[in-house]
Enzyme design. Structure first.
Site, PDB file in Angstrom:
ATOM      1  N   ARG A 172       0.810  -1.221   0.000  1.00 48.07           N
ATOM      2  CA  ARG A 172       0.000   0.000   0.000  1.00 48.07           C
ATOM      3  C   ARG A 172       0.842   1.270   0.000  1.00 48.07           C
ATOM      4  O   ARG A 172       0.393   2.303   0.467  1.00 48.07           O
ATOM      5  CB  ARG A 172      -0.899   0.028   1.235  1.00 48.07           C
ATOM      6  CG  ARG A 172      -2.048  -0.955   1.202  1.00 48.07           C
ATOM      7  CD  ARG A 172      -3.090  -0.606   2.223  1.00 48.07           C
ATOM      8  NE  ARG A 172      -4.123  -1.611   2.258  1.00 48.07           N
ATOM      9  CZ  ARG A 172      -5.154  -1.660   1.408  1.00 48.07           C
ATOM     10  NH1 ARG A 172      -5.278  -0.743   0.479  1.00 48.07           N
ATOM     11  NH2 ARG A 172      -6.046  -2.616   1.507  1.00 48.07           N
ATOM     12  N   ASP A 214      -8.810   3.137  -5.507  1.00 51.95           N
ATOM     13  CA  ASP A 214      -8.797   4.596  -5.641  1.00 51.95           C
ATOM     14  C   ASP A 214      -7.424   5.180  -5.325  1.00 51.95           C
ATOM     15  O   ASP A 214      -6.908   6.018  -6.087  1.00 51.95           O
ATOM     16  CB  ASP A 214      -9.891   5.228  -4.764  1.00 51.95           C
ATOM     17  CG  ASP A 214      -9.875   4.723  -3.337  1.00 51.95           C
ATOM     18  OD1 ASP A 214      -9.415   3.594  -3.103  1.00 51.95           O
ATOM     19  OD2 ASP A 214     -10.311   5.457  -2.438  1.00 51.95           O
ATOM     20  N   ASP A 215      -6.794   4.707  -4.237  1.00 50.87           N
ATOM     21  CA  ASP A 215      -5.495   5.281  -3.877  1.00 50.87           C
ATOM     22  C   ASP A 215      -4.415   4.893  -4.888  1.00 50.87           C
ATOM     23  O   ASP A 215      -3.541   5.700  -5.213  1.00 50.87           O
ATOM     24  CB  ASP A 215      -5.086   4.832  -2.475  1.00 50.87           C
ATOM     25  CG  ASP A 215      -5.960   5.487  -1.402  1.00 50.87           C
ATOM     26  OD1 ASP A 215      -6.353   6.655  -1.602  1.00 50.87           O
ATOM     27  OD2 ASP A 215      -6.264   4.840  -0.388  1.00 50.87           O
ATOM     28  N   TYR A 260     -29.923 -19.101  16.806  1.00 49.09           N
ATOM     29  CA  TYR A 260     -28.909 -18.051  16.865  1.00 49.09           C
ATOM     30  C   TYR A 260     -29.256 -16.837  16.011  1.00 49.09           C
ATOM     31  O   TYR A 260     -29.792 -16.976  14.905  1.00 49.09           O
ATOM     32  CB  TYR A 260     -27.557 -18.573  16.361  1.00 49.09           C
ATOM     33  CG  TYR A 260     -26.861 -19.500  17.315  1.00 49.09           C
ATOM     34  CD1 TYR A 260     -26.533 -19.102  18.608  1.00 49.09           C
ATOM     35  CD2 TYR A 260     -26.504 -20.784  16.904  1.00 49.09           C
ATOM     36  CE1 TYR A 260     -25.877 -19.961  19.477  1.00 49.09           C
ATOM     37  CE2 TYR A 260     -25.844 -21.645  17.766  1.00 49.09           C
ATOM     38  CZ  TYR A 260     -25.540 -21.224  19.055  1.00 49.09           C
ATOM     39  OH  TYR A 260     -24.895 -22.069  19.906  1.00 49.09           O
ATOM     40  N   GLY A 282     -15.337  -4.009   3.162  1.00 46.50           N
ATOM     41  CA  GLY A 282     -15.740  -2.895   2.299  1.00 46.50           C
ATOM     42  C   GLY A 282     -15.507  -1.633   3.105  1.00 46.50           C
ATOM     43  O   GLY A 282     -16.369  -1.229   3.883  1.00 46.50           O
ATOM     44  N   ARG A 283     -14.324  -1.055   2.947  1.00 44.40           N
ATOM     45  CA  ARG A 283     -13.855   0.001   3.827  1.00 44.40           C
ATOM     46  C   ARG A 283     -14.835   1.153   3.995  1.00 44.40           C
ATOM     47  O   ARG A 283     -15.091   1.618   5.077  1.00 44.40           O
ATOM     48  CB  ARG A 283     -12.543   0.543   3.268  1.00 44.40           C
ATOM     49  CG  ARG A 283     -11.751   1.375   4.234  1.00 44.40           C
ATOM     50  CD  ARG A 283     -10.819   2.328   3.549  1.00 44.40           C
ATOM     51  NE  ARG A 283     -10.050   1.748   2.473  1.00 44.40           N
ATOM     52  CZ  ARG A 283      -8.856   1.182   2.617  1.00 44.40           C
ATOM     53  NH1 ARG A 283      -8.306   1.084   3.786  1.00 44.40           N
ATOM     54  NH2 ARG A 283      -8.232   0.708   1.553  1.00 44.40           N
ATOM     55  N   ARG A 302     -11.446 -11.728  -0.218  1.00 46.55           N
ATOM     56  CA  ARG A 302     -10.600 -11.059  -1.207  1.00 46.55           C
ATOM     57  C   ARG A 302      -9.491 -11.993  -1.686  1.00 46.55           C
ATOM     58  O   ARG A 302      -8.823 -11.719  -2.669  1.00 46.55           O
ATOM     59  CB  ARG A 302     -10.088  -9.723  -0.697  1.00 46.55           C
ATOM     60  CG  ARG A 302      -9.038  -9.754   0.361  1.00 46.55           C
ATOM     61  CD  ARG A 302      -8.657  -8.342   0.821  1.00 46.55           C
ATOM     62  NE  ARG A 302      -7.375  -8.400   1.487  1.00 46.55           N
ATOM     63  CZ  ARG A 302      -6.756  -7.389   2.040  1.00 46.55           C
ATOM     64  NH1 ARG A 302      -7.314  -6.197   2.002  1.00 46.55           N
ATOM     65  NH2 ARG A 302      -5.591  -7.523   2.609  1.00 46.55           N
TER      66      ARG A 302
HETATM   67  P1  FBP Z   1      -8.309  -1.937  -1.790  1.00 49.15           P
HETATM   68  O1  FBP Z   1      -9.146  -0.705  -1.813  1.00 49.15           O
HETATM   69  O2  FBP Z   1      -6.873  -1.671  -1.859  1.00 49.15           O
HETATM   70  O3  FBP Z   1      -8.750  -2.916  -2.837  1.00 49.15           O
HETATM   71  O4  FBP Z   1      -8.514  -2.694  -0.402  1.00 49.15           O
HETATM   72  C1  FBP Z   1      -9.780  -2.804   0.140  1.00 49.15           C
HETATM   73  C2  FBP Z   1      -9.778  -3.553   1.440  1.00 49.15           C
HETATM   74  O5  FBP Z   1      -9.791  -4.935   1.244  1.00 49.15           O
HETATM   75  C3  FBP Z   1     -10.960  -3.089   2.299  1.00 49.15           C
HETATM   76  O6  FBP Z   1     -12.131  -3.754   1.997  1.00 49.15           O
HETATM   77  C4  FBP Z   1     -10.433  -3.285   3.693  1.00 49.15           C
HETATM   78  O7  FBP Z   1     -11.064  -2.421   4.604  1.00 49.15           O
HETATM   79  C5  FBP Z   1      -9.004  -2.938   3.551  1.00 49.15           C
HETATM   80  O8  FBP Z   1      -8.646  -3.227   2.238  1.00 49.15           O
HETATM   81  C6  FBP Z   1      -8.116  -3.706   4.477  1.00 49.15           C
HETATM   82  O9  FBP Z   1      -6.824  -3.202   4.386  1.00 49.15           O
HETATM   83  P2  FBP Z   1      -5.530  -3.965   4.860  1.00 49.15           P
HETATM   84  O10 FBP Z   1      -5.129  -4.853   3.738  1.00 49.15           O
HETATM   85  O11 FBP Z   1      -4.543  -2.875   5.040  1.00 49.15           O
HETATM   86  O12 FBP Z   1      -5.848  -4.717   6.104  1.00 49.15           O
END
Ligand code: FBP
Length: 568
Positions: A156, A186-187, A253, A261-262, A445
């Site tokens: 990253r 995006d980044d 339960y 999904g950040r 992922r």
């Molecule tokens: P990208 O935007 O780089 O594809 O990553 C998304 C993501 O998987 C998010 O859903 C999650 O919140 C974040 O990365 C987790 O980041 P890290 O890999 O630093 O734990």
């Protein structure tokens, strides 16, 4: 010497290879006709207005002049000299990334057998420090249609200083790269835009590829979804479908399930359509309705109470990981704390940096800040300690809050439990409240790509090659009409600068690619509004099962994408 059948059997059983993975390699991804013949031609696509902010024109004067491009099949053949291209995988892994590399590699070799593709290792840091490998046909064949980003690794790193940019220029210059493909969200595409602007001098063109399981890298009308989203959603939907199956069988339960999904809630929305849970939270709706964390708790508890009255003390609840960002009073604290941490760390020594301090000192430091009001303290102290600790976690290199590390499902579960205890004391709730909490994120992922993502990634790799071969730089490769069969997909080059806006990062405004949130006016969300009451009251569970690669169940595309393409 004759081989020992027992030993051969043991080696087969204990080896790393799986039948599933081996079988997947034999699938040749489909290409859309506009790309099948090779590099093709690019030409401006008229009729779409893409505005560029003044600040983007100032910071990216060269690439800001880019016009939207479409790619047409081969025109008259042109002399082609061998090219050397670089590729980097960036940010979180997303299924389909290996097929982007495969598409780029095959397109390059199709155009000229001496074309070379160089893969940078461990993300953008691989460019900065010049760690690379030459990608070979064998590597591509080995990783084709497989998940993860194992081939090169990822990272990253933000290319955000003149020194890092200089090192990238030196690497690309030394390797004589005529093109660099940045596969990321995006980044990472923000990195791509700045690289494109800065690498002109050494003759390296830069193309971004839309990747992120989060689904928030979209361009209305041009790019419906990035690659990786579909596969991750299907992996999550498999798990949630299995929870539906368990809770419908055992009837005991409540499953509180957080989905990765950040920021935006695209994943939760898609998984909801795939599985029909009893409760689904959508961050964007919470923001629009200005719900507080306590009203979100109440919203969940109301469904639990109503189902208990009908004798149903079980159910599934979907909670998007990024939901905290949409709850106003929580988000204000996230922004203020990010600012305070960044300001403090700018002057503190490494040993005394914010996250080396004990929790009590961190809270004290925040409390002393000029931007922290008494009201903020009251809100902060009113939160469960799990949430308080979560809000102080380190931000990533891009200044993003680490939502994936906060156990939001447990925080909400505990708050709901407290609320239900009070309701019980008042005689308003008589049910049993047995719970399980789950988080699905990193598993999804890293899953195998769906056929959709295999084809999509591959076509994106071809599109990137076509853009580079036609001299483009500062673009994101895209395919239009993903809801249609591959044969109808249309490759595009979308200029990166119009996608950028100013965003608060580490207490400062930075020019970055804007995330696209769930559109509450689009058909998918409207249909969710229609359906969810029925899902809350009854048991309308859907069981999507595991990702398929053969037969009719393999030919799927995201449900939200298909619903949104139906129009109003
Ligand atoms: P990208 O935007 O780089 O594809 O990553 C998304 C993501 O998987 C998010 O859903 C999650 O919140 C974040 O990365 C987790 O980041 P890290 O890999 O630093 O734990």
């Amino acid at each position: 010497m004759a081989s020992d059948p027992r030993q051969t059997k043991i080696e087969a059983l204990l080896g790393n290879e799986t039948t599933f993975r081996a079988q997947r390699r034999s699938y040749q991804p489909h290409l859309c006709p506009r790309l099948a013949a090779g590099a093709g031609l690019t030409r401006p696509l008229e009729g779409v207005d893409l505005e560029v902010l003044r600040v983007a024109r100032e910071q990216l004067p060269f690439v800001s002049k880019n016009k939207l491009l479409e790619i047409l099949p081969n025109g008259p053949s042109r002399p082609v000299k061998p090219l050397r291209l670089g590729v980097v995988l960036s940010g979180g892994p997303a299924p389909g990334g290996h097929n982007v590399i495969a598409g780029l590699f095959h397109a390059a070799k199709q155009a000229h057998p001496d074309n070379q593709v160089i893969g940078f290792l461990a993300g953008p840091k691989g460019i900065i420090t010049d760690k690379h490998v030459e990608i070979t046909g064998d590597m591509v064949a080995h990783y084709l249609n497989s998940g993860g980003f194992h081939m090169l690794g990822t990272g990253r790193d933000k290319i955000d200083t003149p020194d890092k940019m200089k090192k990238c220029r030196e690497t690309c210059g030394a390797l004589q790269l005529s093109g660099l493909v940045v596969v990321g969200g995006d980044d990472s595409n923000t990195n791509a835009a700045f690289l494109a602007e800065n690498l002109r001098g050494c003759g390296t063109q830069v193309i971004g590829i839309p990747k992120t399981i989060d689904g928030d890298l979209q361009v209305p009308g041009l790019l419906q979804i990035p690659f990786g989203f579909h596969s991750a959603c299907m992996a999550f939907a498999t798990e949630v479908g299995n929870l539906n199956s368990d809770c419908k069988s055992d009837l005991k339960y409540w499953h509180f399930t957080r989905l990765m999904g950040r920021s935006a809630s695209h994943i939760a929305l898609e998984v909801a359509f795939q599985t029909h849970p009893n409760v689904i939270l959508i961050g964007e709706e919470i923001e629009e309705k200005e719900l507080t964390i306590h009203s979100v708790v109440r919203l969940i508890a109301d469904v639990i109470v109503a189902r208990a009255q009908a004798g149903k003390n079980y159910g599934t609840i979907l909670i998007p990981e990024g939901i905290l960002e949409f709850i106003h009073e929580v988000n204000v604290l996230i922004i203020k704390i990010s600012y305070i941490i960044a300001a403090y760390n700018r002057t503190a020594s490494e040993e005394e940096s914010f996250h080396k301090l004990p929790f009590e000192d961190q809270v004290q430091l925040i409390d002393n800040s000029d931007i922290w009001r008494d009201y903020d303290s009251r809100v902060f102290l009113g939160f469960p300690s799990l949430l308080q600790k979560g809000l102080l976690l380190p931000r990533d290199s891009h200044g993003n809050f680490p939502f994936s590390l906060v156990n939001t499902e447990r925080i909400l579960l505990e708050m709901v439990a407290t609320y239900l205890r009070k309701q019980r004391a008042k005689g308003l709730y008589k049910g049993t409240f047995k719970t399980q909490n789950h988080y699905y994120g990193y598993d999804g992922r890293g899953t195998f790509p769906t056929k959709f993502d295999c084809d999509y990634g591959y076509n994106l790799g071809y599109t990137a090659y076509s853009l580079l071969a036609n001299g483009a730089t500062g673009y994101m490769a895209a395919l239009q009409d993903l809801h249609l069969p591959v044969a109808d997909w249309r490759p595009l080059g979308i200029p990166l600068p119009p996608l950028m806006h100013l965003e608060e990062r580490r207490g400062r405004l930075e020019l970055v690619i804007a995330k696209q949130k769930v559109d509450l006016d689009a058909p998918a969300f409207k249909l969710l509004e229609q359906e969810r009451q029925k899902w809350a009251e009854g048991d309308h569970y859907r069981f999507p099962g595991p990702i398929q690669f053969d037969g009719p169940a393999a030919a799927t595309a995201p449900i939200t994408l298909q619903l949104n393409s139906l129009g109003q």
